[in-house]
Design a protein around this motif. Structure first.
Motif, mmCIF file in Angstrom:
data_model
loop_
_atom_site.group_PDB
_atom_site.id
_atom_site.type_symbol
_atom_site.label_atom_id
_atom_site.label_comp_id
_atom_site.label_asym_id
_atom_site.label_seq_id
_atom_site.Cartn_x
_atom_site.Cartn_y
_atom_site.Cartn_z
ATOM 1 N N SER A 260 0.804 -1.219 0.000
ATOM 2 C CA SER A 260 0.000 0.000 0.000
ATOM 3 C C SER A 260 0.838 1.270 0.000
ATOM 4 O O SER A 260 0.300 2.365 -0.163
ATOM 5 N N ARG B 120 2.622 6.040 -3.569
ATOM 6 C CA ARG B 120 3.181 7.357 -3.246
ATOM 7 C C ARG B 120 4.667 7.304 -2.896
ATOM 8 O O ARG B 120 5.353 8.323 -2.970
ATOM 9 N N GLY C 63 -4.562 13.681 2.245
ATOM 10 C CA GLY C 63 -5.487 13.881 1.141
ATOM 11 C C GLY C 63 -4.791 14.587 -0.015
ATOM 12 O O GLY C 63 -3.808 14.109 -0.568
ATOM 13 N N CYS D 178 -2.057 9.216 6.937
ATOM 14 C CA CYS D 178 -2.274 8.680 5.589
ATOM 15 C C CYS D 178 -2.980 7.331 5.612
ATOM 16 O O CYS D 178 -3.760 7.017 4.717
ATOM 17 N N SER D 179 -2.719 6.532 6.633
ATOM 18 C CA SER D 179 -3.323 5.209 6.711
ATOM 19 C C SER D 179 -4.815 5.289 6.951
ATOM 20 O O SER D 179 -5.591 4.496 6.411
ATOM 21 N N GLY E 149 -6.228 8.529 3.934
ATOM 22 C CA GLY E 149 -5.853 8.480 2.531
ATOM 23 C C GLY E 149 -5.030 9.684 2.097
ATOM 24 O O GLY E 149 -5.024 10.730 2.753
#
Length: 339
Positions: free
Chosen positions: A61, A65, A148, A177-178, A181
């Motif tokens: 995951s 990014r 985001g 972020c987890s 998002g």
């Protein structure tokens, strides 16, 4: 100098500036999305030495990014993978990796003899620990945060205000972020700006990024910036500080807010954490708010949670009815056992 000729031809850099970069040593804390964006540019620019700190492994995951990593890096330490890829970019840059988490206990050793620190973490506690240390030791700090489509980059410490001067309180509703998002290009943009902030500071360009905060909203394609040179530092008495779990005293009043195991949904107890004597209280934040527990007048309060955010909120609740010393610990998933 052919490698760097496209930047040395800039009057703001030149041969003298390039020589200065080649003697610089920076510490990058966090080899996630921000670090993956900032690090290749810094190494490619010809920095002499880069130290990496991160205690996490690459996961599937991450890859949308954290573009420095490949599918073959999954389940491997980020710092080791990052160091390998960065050496392939520029083998003249000395890269050292530290496969561990930065804590109040090791921050001094990790920041030893560095010219600048990049805060590329997704952790409130680490950001404040870094800011406190850099402000005290007059080390420039470039810190960023992204969630985001939005984020900011700021230049702190040395001769400028610290992170606490701009963010004296943690947000009431904060995610990472987890949980919330994040868009990959937003992380890449903020990380790249961090790299440019760092280079501008090392090259002593004016106006200095120190004392400057830039915010970006890539959902609505907007950006803003302001200077905070005159921001006032909060007093020591008004601030909450993070300590290492090894700094716990036997007479401390200890609360662990990770009372519910998120994987099983069951309540943790003192016994299962290796404590036969219930010195540590395991409660949720809601239970803390309702029950209003308090230490004895002569005790020091120590409040632990995963990232430091929940402990910060509980500490502010405790301060409403108790005036003693309070310290915080960000424990991640590790059980809090007395040393």
């Amino acid at each position: 100098m052919g490698r760097y000729e496209r930047q040395t031809c800039l009057p703001d850099v030149g041969l003298a500036g390039q020589k200065h970069l080649e003697t610089a040593h920076i510490l990058v804390v966090g080899a996630g999305g921000l670090g993956c964006a900032a690090l290749p540019y810094l190494v490619a620019a010809g920095l002499g030495r880069v130290s990496l700190v991160d205690g996490d492994e690459v996961s599937l995951s991450n890859l949308h990014r954290q573009v420095l990593y490949k599918e073959t890096d999954i389940n491997k330490p980020k710092v080791e993978c990052a160091a390998r890829h960065l050496r392939a970019i520029n083998n003249h840059c000395e890269i050292s990796s530290h496969y561990l988490n930065l804590t109040p206990k090791n921050v001094s050793a990790l920041c030893d003899n560095v010219d600048l620190v990049l805060d590329c973490t997704d952790n409130f506690a680490v950001s404040y620990v870094l800011s406190d240390y850099c402000y005290r030791e007059s080390i420039p700090l470039v810190s960023a945060s992204v969630l985001g489509f939005n984020g900011y980059v700021g230049g702190f410490c040395q001769q400028s205000p610290s992170l606490r001067a701009i963010f004296p309180e943690l947000p009431q509703r904060a995610q990472n972020c987890s949980s919330a998002g994040v868009m990959g290009p937003a992380v890449g943009t903020l990380g790249s700006i961090q790299a440019q902030f760092a280079l501008n500071i090392l090259l002593q360009l004016q106006p200095s990024p120190l004392g400057q905060l830039m915010s970006i909203d890539l959902r609505n394609l907007r950006q803003s910036s302001f200077r905070f040179d005159m921001a006032v530092e909060p007093s020591f008495e008004d601030t909450l500080h993070f300590i290492d779990f090894s700094d716990i005293h036997k007479d401390d009043w200890i609360v662990d807010l990770r009372a519910v195991d998120l994987q099983t949904g069951t309540k943790r107890s003192e016994a299962e954490n290796g404590n036969s004597d219930p010195i540590i209280q395991f409660v949720t934040l809601d239970e803390f708010r309702q029950q209003k527990p308090r230490p004895k007048s002569e005790q020091r309060a120590v409040i632990a949670c995963k990232t430091g955010l929940t402990a910060w909120r509980a500490a502010r609740i405790l301060q409403q009815y108790w005036q003693g010393e309070i310290n915080l610990i960000a424990m991640g998933e590790k059980p809090l056992k007395l040393p």
